[in-house]
Design a protein around this motif. Structure first.
Motif, PDB file in Angstrom:
ATOM      1  N   VAL A 180      11.901   4.171   0.555  1.00 22.32           N
ATOM      2  CA  VAL A 180      11.504   3.299   1.658  1.00 22.32           C
ATOM      3  C   VAL A 180       9.987   3.098   1.593  1.00 22.32           C
ATOM      4  CG1 VAL A 180      11.575   2.949   4.150  1.00 22.32           C
ATOM      5  CG2 VAL A 180      13.433   4.188   3.011  1.00 22.32           C
ATOM      6  N   ALA A 181       9.595   1.899   1.176  1.00 23.36           N
ATOM      7  CA  ALA A 181       8.187   1.622   0.856  1.00 23.36           C
ATOM      8  C   ALA A 181       7.426   1.065   2.055  1.00 23.36           C
ATOM      9  CB  ALA A 181       8.113   0.656  -0.325  1.00 23.36           C
ATOM     10  N   TYR A 182       7.493   1.759   3.195  1.00 27.05           N
ATOM     11  CA  TYR A 182       6.786   1.275   4.387  1.00 27.05           C
ATOM     12  C   TYR A 182       5.285   1.524   4.258  1.00 27.05           C
ATOM     13  CZ  TYR A 182       6.394   6.141   5.943  1.00 27.05           C
ATOM     14  OH  TYR A 182       6.081   7.485   6.029  1.00 27.05           O
ATOM     15  N   ALA A 183       4.502   0.713   4.928  1.00 35.52           N
ATOM     16  CA  ALA A 183       3.039   0.854   4.896  1.00 35.52           C
ATOM     17  C   ALA A 183       2.457   0.426   6.235  1.00 35.52           C
ATOM     18  CB  ALA A 183       2.452   0.003   3.765  1.00 35.52           C
ATOM     19  N   CYS A 184       1.281   0.949   6.535  1.00 33.01           N
ATOM     20  CA  CYS A 184       0.522   0.561   7.726  1.00 33.01           C
ATOM     21  C   CYS A 184      -0.750  -0.143   7.269  1.00 33.01           C
ATOM     22  CB  CYS A 184       0.167   1.790   8.569  1.00 33.01           C
ATOM     23  SG  CYS A 184       1.616   2.674   9.207  1.00 33.01           S
ATOM     24  N   ARG A 185      -1.131  -1.174   7.987  1.00 36.17           N
ATOM     25  CA  ARG A 185      -2.250  -2.009   7.564  1.00 36.17           C
ATOM     26  C   ARG A 185      -3.410  -1.941   8.555  1.00 36.17           C
ATOM     27  NH1 ARG A 185      -0.633  -5.126   3.316  1.00 36.17           N
ATOM     28  NH2 ARG A 185       1.645  -5.227   3.000  1.00 36.17           N
ATOM     29  N   GLY A 186      -4.593  -2.085   7.997  1.00 32.08           N
ATOM     30  CA  GLY A 186      -5.790  -2.147   8.831  1.00 32.08           C
ATOM     31  C   GLY A 186      -6.028  -3.562   9.327  1.00 32.08           C
ATOM     32  N   THR A 187      -7.116  -3.731  10.052  1.00 25.30           N
ATOM     33  CA  THR A 187      -7.435  -5.057  10.596  1.00 25.30           C
ATOM     34  C   THR A 187      -7.737  -6.067   9.492  1.00 25.30           C
ATOM     35  OG1 THR A 187      -9.742  -4.342  10.835  1.00 25.30           O
ATOM     36  CG2 THR A 187      -8.304  -4.113  12.768  1.00 25.30           C
ATOM     37  N   ASP A 188      -8.083  -5.569   8.297  1.00 18.00           N
ATOM     38  CA  ASP A 188      -8.340  -6.459   7.161  1.00 18.00           C
ATOM     39  C   ASP A 188      -7.061  -6.858   6.434  1.00 18.00           C
ATOM     40  OD1 ASP A 188      -7.699  -4.035   6.042  1.00 18.00           O
ATOM     41  OD2 ASP A 188      -9.517  -3.843   4.823  1.00 18.00           O
ATOM     42  N   GLY A 189      -5.913  -6.352   6.903  1.00 13.70           N
ATOM     43  CA  GLY A 189      -4.638  -6.679   6.283  1.00 13.70           C
ATOM     44  C   GLY A 189      -4.282  -5.812   5.094  1.00 13.70           C
ATOM     45  N   LYS A 190      -5.187  -4.924   4.698  1.00 16.87           N
ATOM     46  CA  LYS A 190      -4.927  -4.069   3.541  1.00 16.87           C
ATOM     47  C   LYS A 190      -4.211  -2.792   3.971  1.00 16.87           C
ATOM     48  CE  LYS A 190      -8.910  -5.712   0.850  1.00 16.87           C
ATOM     49  NZ  LYS A 190     -10.160  -5.313   0.154  1.00 16.87           N
ATOM     50  N   ILE A 191      -3.435  -2.219   3.046  1.00 18.52           N
ATOM     51  CA  ILE A 191      -2.704  -0.982   3.319  1.00 18.52           C
ATOM     52  C   ILE A 191      -3.691   0.164   3.506  1.00 18.52           C
ATOM     53  CG2 ILE A 191      -1.101   0.718   2.347  1.00 18.52           C
ATOM     54  CD1 ILE A 191       0.316  -1.576   0.940  1.00 18.52           C
ATOM     55  N   LYS A 192      -3.495   0.941   4.551  1.00 17.72           N
ATOM     56  CA  LYS A 192      -4.357   2.094   4.811  1.00 17.72           C
ATOM     57  C   LYS A 192      -4.038   3.217   3.821  1.00 17.72           C
ATOM     58  CE  LYS A 192      -5.035   1.444   9.803  1.00 17.72           C
ATOM     59  NZ  LYS A 192      -4.908   2.081  11.144  1.00 17.72           N
ATOM     60  N   THR A 193      -5.073   3.889   3.330  1.00 18.54           N
ATOM     61  CA  THR A 193      -4.890   5.000   2.400  1.00 18.54           C
ATOM     62  C   THR A 193      -5.710   6.200   2.857  1.00 18.54           C
ATOM     63  OG1 THR A 193      -6.687   4.183   0.981  1.00 18.54           O
ATOM     64  CG2 THR A 193      -4.448   3.492   0.433  1.00 18.54           C
ATOM     65  N   ASP A 194      -5.299   7.396   2.408  1.00 23.00           N
ATOM     66  CA  ASP A 194      -6.048   8.615   2.734  1.00 23.00           C
ATOM     67  C   ASP A 194      -7.040   8.924   1.625  1.00 23.00           C
ATOM     68  OD1 ASP A 194      -4.609   9.739   0.641  1.00 23.00           O
ATOM     69  OD2 ASP A 194      -3.225  10.832   1.946  1.00 23.00           O
ATOM     70  N   SER A 195      -7.643  10.106   1.674  1.00 21.44           N
ATOM     71  CA  SER A 195      -8.688  10.466   0.710  1.00 21.44           C
ATOM     72  C   SER A 195      -8.141  10.599  -0.709  1.00 21.44           C
ATOM     73  CB  SER A 195      -9.365  11.772   1.129  1.00 21.44           C
ATOM     74  OG  SER A 195      -8.402  12.816   1.230  1.00 21.44           O
ATOM     75  N   ASN A 196      -6.825  10.790  -0.831  1.00 21.74           N
ATOM     76  CA  ASN A 196      -6.208  10.888  -2.156  1.00 21.74           C
ATOM     77  C   ASN A 196      -5.713   9.541  -2.674  1.00 21.74           C
ATOM     78  OD1 ASN A 196      -6.388  13.797  -2.417  1.00 21.74           O
ATOM     79  ND2 ASN A 196      -4.780  13.921  -0.859  1.00 21.74           N
ATOM     80  N   GLY A 197      -5.890   8.514  -1.858  1.00 26.68           N
ATOM     81  CA  GLY A 197      -5.419   7.195  -2.244  1.00 26.68           C
ATOM     82  C   GLY A 197      -3.981   6.916  -1.856  1.00 26.68           C
ATOM     83  N   PHE A 198      -3.308   7.889  -1.208  1.00 26.17           N
ATOM     84  CA  PHE A 198      -1.933   7.688  -0.766  1.00 26.17           C
ATOM     85  C   PHE A 198      -1.895   6.858   0.509  1.00 26.17           C
ATOM     86  CE2 PHE A 198      -0.927  12.073  -2.756  1.00 26.17           C
ATOM     87  CZ  PHE A 198      -0.736  11.495  -3.991  1.00 26.17           C
ATOM     88  N   TRP A 199      -0.817   6.114   0.670  1.00 31.27           N
ATOM     89  CA  TRP A 199      -0.652   5.322   1.880  1.00 31.27           C
ATOM     90  C   TRP A 199      -0.586   6.251   3.103  1.00 31.27           C
ATOM     91  CZ3 TRP A 199       3.828   1.484   0.250  1.00 31.27           C
ATOM     92  CH2 TRP A 199       3.365   0.691  -0.809  1.00 31.27           C
TER      93      TRP A 199
END
Length: 677
Positions: A273-292
């Motif tokens: 299940v490839a769900y993602a959360c997006r920032g105000t810029d429309g890009k997928i949010k990632t953590d310090s490891n680059g994971f969604w």
């Protein structure tokens, strides 16, 4: 057929298939106590939230109305009127957006998500992204009523139909069923837009194979997005036909325990299940490891092919393959020294699953609170046992002539594997998606290992020779269950390295049966520049999908198909008629359908093609540069359907082709595929 049998599980009354074999076998699915899968109320403390992983639960059984539950039709007999059983079953599925939670090991909390899902009577509200399991039998008619309650999407049709589109329109595919592809049967050329209600009707013939099948959406342009949202369910066809001197039977009649009851079984449905959360810029949010990642107030969704699907995206996302809707579950209720039938179903969109079972080091600590590199280090340190043997008796719902013994089970999207599993002693075991070599994986690059769950096995039994143990259990079952006129033959086959010739549903296709020139299928991917922009084109036979074109076949013909790929690896899938594997030649012309891929020293480097020669399938991975030869019969059904790559975002973007089976003189025509758009 016998009357309906009913069972109660997790407080839900379930109506099951009517054969005694079906009832007993399905009861095994509910042998363990029920658990909530991902539900932890947001108001609970952070400490309570870290109780994940949760216990694995079986997908809920479809609550189906069968013909005997309804006002029956009446038949006039010399003794008067009597109810007429029409052997029908009905399931209603509502399609809508559903809000729930999915455990995220990287953030050690549940992410809120809003995804398209199937909803039905009896759906577990804590596990809404796993569709109910349909259980049926040969000779029954299954009706599935779809009610598309997704919101309208005006003007969703692009000029190029191979650009993903119309995410709220849908249809239904009964993957692997041998039924008609036309009308309201397994017709994937229909479009059911928001607000439309429609009933599919699958008339399973009396000689339909018993096995593990599944259902999922199949509308070109939105298939990957909807399947990745969890819109997929198992479809089990159970059989009680015994073999005879002149016919084969259902392997279900052999897979019984010492009491004569159906062997305990588990259905494991793998989803990505490839769900993602997006920032105000429309890009997928990632953590310090680059994971969604998702914040506590974010809601994860699946809404874009450009960055949520594609080459290597799943690995980079840091998401975890779930089993029956659960991320990192614990398997309970397992007993050492017991043979179980595991029905493995890859309902993901594109990434390979390489299933291994390894004993955990006795000194291991809990995985609670571990993620990322720390979790992978735990696997390295503690999942140290030799991989357990899996005895695959069927693939894609079709029983093998001989069980295939595997220490790793490479599953591509769309694959099903029925494997007999025995845990040799009480212990904890790692359920692993083992690292796959580059040539074995969809991405054509080495895929990372991932822990899928932990199996906790109890009991006092110890088994030293698992293969001998499985053989003796099946021999004992054969002596008890098989008819006298075939009993000795079945037992002799089992003692010959678990041969199952008496349970293969289709006759072998000999070369002399071929009566037509055959077919060639070539997958390819090319980058093109249009209007100054680079675009990737996905093709079959040098062309992207064209709904107005079709490959014509003739009913009654028997042909060889030659499958190959110029770029990347692709799981070839064709609807309606399965195929038998004749040979698989690697990129140097070496036959690998018996040995699997081996290196210069004879070491096995990719097992996925090992022992496939002569087996029947409906989905088969085609490696770049390899040449695969399969044979198939066009039997019983005419009409238009499709072949395609089962990397579903490839299919949505053009790697599909229509197939049209014509009446025997080749002039019968067919309904044009243009109705699809």
């Amino acid at each position: 057929m016998e009357r309906i049998h009913s069972f109660s599980a997790a407080g839900t009354r379930l109506r099951l298939a009517r054969t005694p074999l079906a009832a007993a076998a399905v009861a095994c699915l509910f042998s363990a106590a029920p658990f909530a899968l991902w539900a932890q109320d947001a108001s609970k403390s952070a400490a309570a939230a870290k109780l994940a992983p949760r216990a694995l639960e079986q997908p809920v059984l479809a609550r189906m109305l069968r013909s005997q539950d309804l006002k029956p039709l009446l038949s006039q007999t010399p003794a008067g009127t009597k109810p007429l059983d029409t052997h029908e079953a009905k399931l209603d599925l509502r399609i809508a957006f559903t809000e729930s939670k999915i455990w995220n090991p990287n953030s050690q909390r549940y992410d809120k998500v809003k995804l398209r899902s199937y909803q039905s009577p009896g759906t577990n509200p804590d596990v809404p992204f796993v569709a109910p399991t349909i259980v049926t039998s040969p000779g029954e008619t299954v009706r599935v009523g779809l009610d598309n309650q997704l919101p309208p999407q005006p003007d969703c049709h692009p000029a190029n139909i191979n650009i993903p589109h119309c995410f709220n329109s849908t249809n239904l595919h009964s993957h692997g069923l041998w039924v008609s592809p036309t009308g309201n049967s397994d017709n994937v050329l229909l479009t059911l837009r928001p607000g439309v209600k429609f009933e599919y009707e699958y008339n399973l013939p009396a000689d339909h194979p018993a096995g593990t099948f599944w259902y999922h959406p199949h509308l070109h342009g939105s298939t990957a997005l909807q399947v990745s949202s969890g819109m997929a369910g198992a479809l089990l066809v159970r059989g009680d036909r015994l073999p005879g001197s002149d016919r084969t039977g259902d392997v279900d009649t052999l897979l019984r325990d010492e009491t004569g009851a159906a062997m305990p079984e588990r259905l494991l449905m793998f989803q990505q299940v490839a769900y993602a959360c997006r920032g105000t810029d429309g890009k997928i949010k990632t953590d310090s490891n680059g994971f969604w990642t998702c914040g506590e107030n974010d809601i994860g969704q699946i809404d874009n092919y450009d960055d949520q699907f594609g080459f290597g995206v799943w690995q980079k996302s840091g998401r975890h393959t779930s089993i029956n809707g659960t991320v990192l579950p614990t398997f309970n209720g397992l007993v050492a020294g017991r043979v179980e039938r595991w029905r493995l179903l890859h309902a993901g969109v594109r990434d390979t699953v390489n299933l291994q079972l390894r004993e955990v080091d006795a000194a291991s600590a809990s995985i609670a609170g571990l993620s990322g590199a720390a979790l992978d280090n735990w696997v390295t340190q503690h999942c140290t046992g030799a991989p357990l043997k899996q005895f695959e008796v069927a693939s894609d719902g079709l029983t093998h002539a001989k069980a295939i013994v595997k220490s790793e089970n490479v599953l591509q999207p769309g694959y099903r594997s029925d494997a007999l599993v025995v845990f040799p002693k009480a212990a904890k075991y790692c359920v692993l998606d083992a690292a796959a070599p580059a040539s074995a994986s969809i991405t054509n690059a080495p895929e990372d290992r991932q822990l899928l769950g932990i199996a906790e096995v109890g009991g006092a039994a110890k088994v030293d020779d698992v293969e001998a143990f499985v053989t003796e259990k099946l021999v004992a079952s054969a002596k008890q269950q098989m008819p006298e006129n075939v009993r000795e033959r079945v037992v002799a086959g089992l003692r010959d390295h678990l041969r199952l010739d008496d349970f293969v549903p289709h006759r072998t296709i000999d070369k002399g049966e071929i009566n037509a020139k055959g077919q060639d299928v070539v997958f390819n991917i090319e980058d093109v520049v249009e209007d100054g922009k680079k675009r990737t084109v996905y093709m079959v036979d040098g062309k992207p999908y064209d709904p107005s074109a079709a490959r014509d076949l003739i009913l009654g013909n028997v042909e060889e198909w030659r499958l190959s790929s110029l770029v990347g690896g692709h799981p070839f899938h064709i609807h309606v008629n399965p195929f038998q594997i004749v040979s698989i030649l690697d990129d140097k012309g070496k036959e690998v359908s018996v040995t699997g891929d081996v290196d210069g020293n004879g070491k096995l480097v990719d097992p996925q093609y090992a022992n496939l020669q002569g087996t029947w399938k409906d989905t088969l991975f085609v490696k770049k540069g390899y040449h695969l030869l399969v044979r198939t019969r066009y039997e019983r059904y005419i009409g238009e359907y499709v072949l395609h790559c089962h990397i579903l975002d490839h299919e949505d973007q053009g790697m599909m082709q229509n197939v049209r089976v014509l009446v025997p003189d080749g002039k019968g025509g067919g309904i044009s595929a243009t109705s699809h758009h």
